[in-house]
Design a protein around this motif. Structure first.
Motif, short mmCIF file in Angstrom:
data_model
loop_
_atom_site.label_atom_id
_atom_site.label_comp_id
_atom_site.label_asym_id
_atom_site.label_seq_id
_atom_site.Cartn_x
_atom_site.Cartn_y
_atom_site.Cartn_z
N ASP A 191 0.85 -1.18 0.00
CA ASP A 191 0.00 0.00 0.00
C ASP A 191 0.89 1.24 0.00
OD1 ASP A 191 0.78 0.71 2.62
OD2 ASP A 191 -0.80 -0.55 3.48
N LYS A 192 0.29 2.37 0.06
CA LYS A 192 1.05 3.60 -0.11
C LYS A 192 2.00 3.91 1.04
CE LYS A 192 -2.68 6.41 1.88
NZ LYS A 192 -3.66 7.45 1.60
N HIS A 193 1.89 3.14 2.13
CA HIS A 193 2.68 3.47 3.30
C HIS A 193 3.97 2.66 3.42
CE1 HIS A 193 -0.36 6.10 4.87
NE2 HIS A 193 -1.26 5.14 4.83
N ASP A 194 4.13 1.55 2.68
CA ASP A 194 5.27 0.70 3.03
C ASP A 194 5.95 0.08 1.81
OD1 ASP A 194 3.05 -1.94 4.16
OD2 ASP A 194 3.86 -1.60 2.17
N GLN A 195 7.03 -0.58 2.10
CA GLN A 195 7.74 -1.40 1.12
C GLN A 195 7.26 -2.83 1.33
OE1 GLN A 195 9.64 -0.09 -1.04
NE2 GLN A 195 10.36 1.85 -0.24
N GLY A 196 6.16 -3.19 0.66
CA GLY A 196 5.53 -4.48 0.96
C GLY A 196 6.41 -5.66 0.68
N ILE A 197 7.05 -5.69 -0.48
CA ILE A 197 7.89 -6.84 -0.83
C ILE A 197 9.05 -6.95 0.16
CG2 ILE A 197 9.41 -7.79 -2.61
CD1 ILE A 197 7.60 -6.43 -4.67
N LEU A 198 9.70 -5.84 0.45
CA LEU A 198 10.83 -5.86 1.36
C LEU A 198 10.41 -6.30 2.75
CD1 LEU A 198 13.82 -5.30 1.75
CD2 LEU A 198 13.25 -2.90 2.17
N ASN A 199 9.26 -5.81 3.22
CA ASN A 199 8.78 -6.24 4.53
C ASN A 199 8.48 -7.72 4.56
OD1 ASN A 199 8.69 -4.17 6.57
ND2 ASN A 199 7.24 -3.06 5.27
N ALA A 200 7.94 -8.24 3.46
CA ALA A 200 7.63 -9.67 3.41
C ALA A 200 8.90 -10.51 3.47
CB ALA A 200 6.85 -9.99 2.14
N VAL A 201 9.94 -10.08 2.78
CA VAL A 201 11.19 -10.83 2.77
C VAL A 201 11.89 -10.74 4.13
CG1 VAL A 201 13.51 -10.93 1.78
CG2 VAL A 201 11.53 -10.61 0.29
N LEU A 202 11.91 -9.56 4.72
CA LEU A 202 12.62 -9.38 5.99
C LEU A 202 11.85 -9.97 7.17
CD1 LEU A 202 13.90 -5.71 5.59
CD2 LEU A 202 15.25 -7.79 5.42
#
Length: 777
Positions: A191-202
């Motif tokens: 969504d407009k607030h986050d780095q979704g892919i990066l958060n999922a990997v980390l």
């Protein structure tokens, strides 16, 4: 040699590697994704970074896919180290979530291209809707992991977008593969607030930074003031300050508008910043500012930056292009410094005499006048100026140095000219660098046991080699040039040669006795270069004139050959520094029957910014660990080649509570220097000759590598494992392990040193035979 974690090892010889690969110095960059819509925000970001951190200037990588040439020009006007990188949108064609036409989604994808950068060890990402308000030193010093501020609204397990501090292990093909796999799987939230892919990997596995490094605008709803300790203010949300802003955030947007400046306003603001200004930014922004305003004080600052970088003619040009009022002493003093550095001595003298009228500049101006007089062999005049400097400021170190030099009586020659060799070298002062003090005598030992004035006529490299000096040299049997890293542009700059020997071409051409260049080193630091064509021209003439041209390591040979035409390459040969074979050269040498149970530690602080970059705090903490670890087995002492080297002892005591005995080697004579190094068990040294001298008397060494020459020497003796970068992430543990290993296998390591030394001695013997033939002996 250890490598940066995550870096690819290479089989290239040390002489073929770039200097930062040899020293292990961290390459740091900022990065942003920029498009035309967010260009105003990015320009404000660049201005804010420079004004809030005026001493910082790293590469800034601009990721983009649609910037116009005019926009790129506007960006380049604000920063001297812009690296453009076009984003390959094809990376994301197979990603299963997100509207590719939505800017926020595109930005979230495209910033992932930062993980595809391979040129850097640390990358700091900044969003284009940020401004920097405070010191980023903590971020620049980070060495491990991937760091970010946790999301303010959505819990601590996710990182907030905008600021990332990414280390080498994440700037890799393996990590990019994880990002791509997650993107293709669709197993993430975007969504407009986050780095979704990066958060999922980390999955929450990141280093958490304080919120002040990514302080989101939403926390200031209701027109709250921006907290004083905010380092980075982030204008999240749809309404950006350059688009008219948003109600309820007026005080935050006032902070952004501090950086909504024209180029002229920005340049003036930067030049007015207090404290240390980074050379690259100062020159980049100050040059057009001076051209536009003609301001003498700004011109002085820009010229001083050029002088610090060894760009002396540029300094002359900047200050010569503006009017300098007679009563503004400092610009005249800086111009005098620049003029004497390009050997325009009469003009320099006039400017420096003007500067002596101001009490706050007089001592420095008098010291420079004393230096010029000494360069010309005018001892009485030099002493007069130095004494005047001391009368203004009795504590002025440079004036005291020149007074001492001018008052010393040159050594009287006892031999006949026909029996002597002339010797150009840097003859160190009594309390000068211990390694440089030892070198001239050791070079002479390479030509025979008699190092006295019966056989040698001394020619100080820093004195002007005029017609009288030429006549004296031509009356001798030959001319030896050697005694350290003479190929360095800034130790004692001159415009005649642009290296340490102050020799005009016409006088070098007129030398009619054999010229023998012996074990000279190319001493440029990582990040330092020879920009002047004058050096190349002087170097080529020197090689052409030389009957023997020997450099002290293969790294120097490669660097010098690269500046010469091909037909001269074969004239450049290997001659190890004679200090590395002292056991074979010193008459009557015997190895010590016993050694003291000590380890000697040496650190160097000249050109500290080039040595340590952002990593001095890390280096000091790691050295503290090593001193404690090694100290559990053997006493560690600090050995200071120069006065400044004692700083390591002061800093260890102040920062880490460690007290080390300090040995003032700068006060030792040559025999005492060799004796001390021969009687210890191990030397851990940062100076080149804190490695070569102990090695030469048979003592094991570990080099703290902050200069390419250290790696060059270890490569020549085929022992790269005897060195560790001052930037090594695990420096303390590595140093402790290697030191204790050497101490545990001491006899075997000493035998290895002797074997390595024997190979250098064979080269020295073969060269000695050629030198005898040249001299007709």
């Amino acid at each position: 040699m250890t490598t940066t974690p995550g870096a690819t090892t290479t089989a290239l010889p040390a002489s073929a590697l770039p200097s930062d690969a040899l020293t292990g110095k961290r390459r740091v960059a900022f990065a942003s994704y920029v498009d035309e819509n967010y260009l105003p925000g990015f320009l404000a970001l660049l201005r804010s970074l420079a004004l809030s951190n005026p001493g910082v200037c790293e590469d800034f990588v601009v990721l983009h896919d649609d910037l116009r040439p005019g926009s790129i020009a506007r960006i380049r006007a604000l920063h001297p180290r812009i690296v453009l990188r076009r984003v390959d949108t094809g990376h994301y064609d197979t990603y299963k979530k997100g509207d590719q036409d939505n800017y926020l989604v595109r930005k979230a994808y495209f910033i992932l291209d930062v993980f595809r950068l391979r040129e850097y060890d640390t990358v700091i990402t900044l969003d284009t809707d940020m401004v920097v308000l405070g010191d980023l030193g903590e971020l620049l010093r980070l060495r491990e992991g991937l760091a970010a501020v946790p999301q303010f609204f959505y819990g601590q397990h996710k990182l907030n977008s905008g600021l990332l501090v990414i280390q080498r292990e994440y700037l890799s093909d393996a990590f990019c593969a994880k990002l791509d796999a997650t993107g293709r799987s669709g197993d993430y939230e975007l969504d407009k607030h986050d780095q979704g892919i990066l958060n999922a990997v980390l999955d929450g596995d990141f280093v958490r930074l304080d919120a002040r490094y990514n302080f989101v605008k939403r926390r200031l709803s209701g027109d709250l003031p921006v907290p004083e300790d905010t380092a980075i203010l982030h204008f999240t949300g749809r309404h950006k300050p350059w688009q008219g802003g948003e109600a309820g955030y007026g005080r935050a947007e006032e902070r952004w508008r501090e950086f909504e400046l024209s180029d002229a306003e920005f340049q003036a603001a930067y030049l007015a910043r207090p404290g240390t200004l980074h050379h690259d930014l100062l020159v980049h922004l100050g040059t057009p500012h001076v051209a536009r305003t003609g301001d003498a004080e700004s011109a002085r600052k820009v010229a001083a930056a050029h002088i610090a970088a060894g760009d002396y003619q540029d300094a002359v040009d900047v200050l010569s292009g503006v009017h300098l009022p007679l009563d503004e002493a400092w610009p005249h003093e800086v111009l005098g410094h620049a003029l004497m550095s390009v050997s325009r001595y009469d003009e320099a003298r006039a400017r420096l005499l003007l500067a002596t009228a101001a009490p706050n500049r007089a001592a420095t101006a008098y010291a420079r006048l004393a230096q010029m007089a000494w360069v010309h062999g005018e001892h009485a005049e030099s002493l007069r100026y130095a004494t005047a400097g001391l009368s203004v400021d009795p504590t002025h170190r440079a004036s005291r140095l020149w007074a001492r030099r001018a008052a010393s009586v040159p050594e009287q020659e006892t031999g006949g000219a026909e029996d002597q060799l002339a010797h150009v070298a840097f003859y160190m002062d009594r309390q000068g660098n211990a390694g440089d003090k030892l070198l001239p005598e050791t070079v002479r030992l390479g030509f025979g046991p008699d190092t006295t004035s019966r056989r040698w006529h001394s020619v100080h490299a820093h004195r002007l080699f005029d017609e009288a000096a030429l006549e004296r040299v031509n009356a001798r049997r030959g001319l030896v040039i050697g005694g350290g890293g003479l190929f360095i542009p800034d130790t004692m700059p001159n415009g005649n040669s642009a290296w340490q020997w102050n020799v005009p071409d016409e006088h070098l051409r007129a030398v009619d006795v054999p010229i023998m260049v012996y074990a000279v080193g190319f001493n440029a630091f990582d990040g330092q270069s020879y920009r002047a064509g004058r050096f190349r021209e002087s170097l080529r003439l020197l090689v052409e004139k030389s009957a023997f041209f020997g450099l002290r390591n293969h790294g120097s040979i490669a660097r010098v050959r690269a500046m010469l035409p091909g037909h001269l390459h074969d004239k450049v040969r290997f001659q190890p520094c004679p200090t590395t074979v002292s056991r074979h050269l010193v008459p009557g040498w015997t190895d010590p029957a016993e050694r003291e149970d000590t380890v000697l530690l040496n650190a160097a602080y000249d050109r500290a910014g080039l040595r340590f970059g952002h990593d001095y705090g890390h280096f000091l903490a790691e050295i503290a660990k090593a001193v404690r670890g090694i100290g559990a087995h053997t006493e560690v002492r600090c050995v200071a080649h120069s006065l400044d080297d004692e700083r390591i002892a002061f800093d260890l005591r102040r920062e880490h509570g460690i007290s080390l005995p300090v040995i003032p080697m700068y006060d030792f004579d040559n025999d005492a220097i060799r004796d001390l190094y021969a009687r210890t068990r191990l030397v851990i040294g940062m100076r080149g000759h804190a490695g070569m001298i102990p090695f030469g008397v048979g003592t094991p060494i570990i080099s703290l590598i902050s200069h390419p020459k250290m790696a060059y020497f270890l490569a020549d003796i085929e022992r790269p494992e005897w060195g560790v970068s001052v930037h090594d992430r695990n420096l303390g543990a590595v140093l402790t392990e290697r030191a204790t290993g050497i101490l545990d296998r001491h006899a075997a390591t000493v035998a290895d040193v002797h074997e390595r030394q024997q190979a250098l001695w064979k080269v020295t013997e073969a060269n000695a035979a050629d030198l005898r033939a040249i001299l007709g002996e």
